[in-house]
Scaffold this motif. Structure first.
Motif, PDB file in Angstrom:
ATOM      1  N   SER A 123      23.856 -57.349  38.180  1.00  0.00           N
ATOM      2  CA  SER A 123      24.326 -57.293  36.756  1.00  0.00           C
ATOM      3  C   SER A 123      23.019 -57.349  35.887  1.00  0.00           C
ATOM      4  N   SER A 124      21.783 -56.957  36.367  1.00  0.00           N
ATOM      5  CA  SER A 124      20.622 -57.473  35.708  1.00  0.00           C
ATOM      6  C   SER A 124      20.230 -56.537  34.579  1.00  0.00           C
ATOM      7  N   ARG A 125      19.518 -57.143  33.579  1.00  0.00           N
ATOM      8  CA  ARG A 125      19.038 -56.404  32.566  1.00  0.00           C
ATOM      9  C   ARG A 125      17.813 -55.516  32.846  1.00  0.00           C
ATOM     10  N   PHE A 126      17.097 -55.720  33.838  1.00  0.00           N
ATOM     11  CA  PHE A 126      15.986 -55.061  34.268  1.00  0.00           C
ATOM     12  C   PHE A 126      15.620 -55.466  35.716  1.00  0.00           C
ATOM     13  N   GLU A 127      14.990 -54.885  36.519  1.00  0.00           N
ATOM     14  CA  GLU A 127      14.467 -54.874  37.840  1.00  0.00           C
ATOM     15  C   GLU A 127      13.372 -54.195  38.082  1.00  0.00           C
ATOM     16  N   GLY A 128      12.678 -54.608  39.387  1.00  0.00           N
ATOM     17  CA  GLY A 128      11.519 -53.802  39.708  1.00  0.00           C
ATOM     18  C   GLY A 128      12.305 -52.748  40.662  1.00  0.00           C
TER      19      GLY A 128
ATOM     20  N   GLN B 253      27.528 -52.714  29.900  1.00  0.00           N
ATOM     21  CA  GLN B 253      28.757 -52.449  29.644  1.00  0.00           C
ATOM     22  C   GLN B 253      29.630 -53.361  30.422  1.00  0.00           C
ATOM     23  N   VAL B 254      30.124 -54.377  29.830  1.00  0.00           N
ATOM     24  CA  VAL B 254      30.778 -55.301  30.604  1.00  0.00           C
ATOM     25  C   VAL B 254      32.363 -54.748  31.234  1.00  0.00           C
ATOM     26  N   GLU B 255      32.747 -53.989  30.244  1.00  0.00           N
ATOM     27  CA  GLU B 255      34.061 -53.317  30.673  1.00  0.00           C
ATOM     28  C   GLU B 255      33.915 -52.356  31.784  1.00  0.00           C
ATOM     29  N   GLY B 256      32.624 -51.570  31.791  1.00  0.00           N
ATOM     30  CA  GLY B 256      32.617 -50.581  32.745  1.00  0.00           C
ATOM     31  C   GLY B 256      32.323 -51.224  34.039  1.00  0.00           C
ATOM     32  N   LEU B 257      31.567 -52.490  34.059  1.00  0.00           N
ATOM     33  CA  LEU B 257      31.363 -53.175  35.363  1.00  0.00           C
ATOM     34  C   LEU B 257      32.704 -53.664  35.949  1.00  0.00           C
ATOM     35  N   ALA B 258      33.678 -54.299  35.137  1.00  0.00           N
ATOM     36  CA  ALA B 258      34.691 -54.669  35.442  1.00  0.00           C
ATOM     37  C   ALA B 258      35.608 -53.747  36.207  1.00  0.00           C
TER      38      ALA B 258
ATOM     39  N   LYS C  73      26.863 -61.835  31.734  1.00  0.00           N
ATOM     40  CA  LYS C  73      27.662 -60.388  31.664  1.00  0.00           C
ATOM     41  C   LYS C  73      28.762 -60.243  32.873  1.00  0.00           C
ATOM     42  N   LEU C  74      28.053 -60.723  34.003  1.00  0.00           N
ATOM     43  CA  LEU C  74      28.970 -60.506  35.310  1.00  0.00           C
ATOM     44  C   LEU C  74      30.139 -61.402  35.311  1.00  0.00           C
ATOM     45  N   VAL C  75      29.896 -62.749  34.729  1.00  0.00           N
ATOM     46  CA  VAL C  75      31.007 -63.599  34.736  1.00  0.00           C
ATOM     47  C   VAL C  75      32.150 -63.046  33.627  1.00  0.00           C
ATOM     48  N   LEU C  76      31.948 -62.512  32.622  1.00  0.00           N
ATOM     49  CA  LEU C  76      32.529 -61.962  31.621  1.00  0.00           C
ATOM     50  C   LEU C  76      33.328 -60.635  32.148  1.00  0.00           C
TER      51      LEU C  76
END
Length: 394
Positions: free
Chosen positions: A294-299, A340-345, A230-233
């Motif tokens: 960009s993680s899907r989940f974390e602690g 949300q890739v666009e939101g991250l960008a 997702k981060l690369v995209l």
């Protein structure tokens, strides 16, 4: 006091290992008798610094060329035959949903159980669901038992959650990383003591970030959890507006070839770099101008907090239990709805547009990171262990 930490593989590079080593080093420096017990060993040396006063013990040596167990006679041959069978047999106590279930077999279970039966007194800290289950079933009475969760309850499969509900009640305390996770555990385990103690960063004495650089930094294992795809995209969209920026991703893992292909597909070979493992991550963070999660989940995302100790502002997916525990959107960084890739960008571009904004958010990030300083966090562990040893647990 005597403190033992039980890890699956103390010679690896994971965040759990790093934070346990930090805890152990503090406890040893405070004058306590500390031992790290590693179920398996695959490398010659630990990957993180360990105080000379901390003993490290291995239960199963899997290094190439490691001397096999020796012995002669019918009993030795029987034990070797039995061990070969157990290695091929799946675990009896560990649910299939355990993230590292493939590292648990019947031989591993028997070895851990054998070790647990030798433990006397002190505090025993276990560090993942599979080990916590074995400890709850087989640790003798008279030992203070503390279960650590370095992830969060919500990401576990139903079978693991059922095992947690069935077995964790025996622990004197279950330690979690976030307030949200504490609430989830309290609902699942009414009557069990649940404590929230975050992981500590290794140091607050860090070189400040360079807000004038054109470098975004990310770090973590190249596994699906970290969602570097997702981060690369997202960065593919960013470079259209900011062609002078780079993304440096530090870490190794199974998705390296897939990510490299994605970089090639989007012609990002001059913008996105898979940097591999580095033992100088602090230096690399200081060369950056912002940090991206960009993680899907974390602690609790420790590398993100380590980045904040350099004054790096953060752009992060608002994944469950983790980033929002540390980051207030618009203060220390920017939170984006998950996946949300666009939101991250857009969030990365917003920070890339404004060096002053990066500096302001970076200053707030540095201030917030002080809550995770070793001198703030580690005394909480010491106080918990002393209370359990002298209080109700005794």
């Amino acid at each position: 006091m005597r403190i033992r930490y039980l890890l699956l593989h103390a010679y690896g590079r994971g965040g759990t290992i790093r934070t346990v080593f930090n805890q152990a080093n503090h406890m040893a420096a405070a004058g306590h008798d500390v031992e790290i017990v590693s179920v398996e060993r695959r490398r010659e040396e630990p990957q993180f610094g360990l105080d000379d006063r901390v003993r490290i013990t291995t239960l199963i040596d899997l290094r190439q060329g490691a001397a096999p167990e020796t012995g002669r006679g019918p009993l030795a041959r029987y034990r070797a035959s039995r061990r070969a069978v157990d290695v091929e047999e799946g675990p009896r106590h560990i649910p299939p949903g355990e993230f590292l279930n493939d590292r648990f077999n019947r031989h591993v279970e028997k070895t851990v159980i054998g070790y647990l039966r030798t433990v006397r007194g002190g505090v025993l800290v276990s560090t993942r669901p599979g080990l916590n289950i074995l400890v709850s079933l087989h640790a003798p009475r008279g030992v203070v038992l503390v279960a650590q969760d370095h992830m969060n309850l919500g990401v576990y499969t139903k079978d693991v959650q059922r095992a947690i509900r069935s077995h964790y009640r025996r622990f004197h305390a279950v330690a979690v990383l976030t307030h949200a996770d504490r609430e989830d555990y309290e609902a699942l385990l009414p009557g069990t003591r649940i404590v929230r103690i975050p992981n500590a960063v290794h140091s607050m004495e860090q070189q400040p970030a360079d807000y004038g650089s054109r470098v975004a930094v990310a770090a973590g294992r190249l596994f699906p959890q970290k969602a570097f795809d997702k981060l690369v995209l997202a960065f593919a969209q960013v470079v259209e507006r900011h062609p002078d920026w780079q993304l440096r991703i530090f870490g190794t893992g199974e998705l390296k070839d897939e990510l490299r292909a994605l970089i090639e597909e989007h012609h990002l070979y001059n913008h996105v770099f898979l940097m591999g493992h580095t033992s100088e991550l602090d230096d690399e963070l200081a060369r950056g101008s912002l940090y991206v999660l960009s993680s899907r989940f974390e602690g609790l995302p420790m590398v993100m907090i380590e980045a904040m100790t350099h004054g790096l502002p953060v752009v992060s997916f608002d994944c469950p239990t983790g980033p929002a525990e540390v980051i207030t959107d618009g203060k220390e960084g920017l939170l984006v709805p998950p996946r949300q890739v666009e939101g991250l960008a857009d969030a990365m571009a917003q920070l890339m547009d404004d060096e002053g904004l990066r500096a302001d958010m970076g200053a707030a990030a540095l201030a917030t990171s002080h809550s995770y300083a070793p001198e703030v966090v580690h005394p909480q562990w010491e106080a918990l262990f002393e209370e359990l040893l002298t209080g109700d647990a005794g």
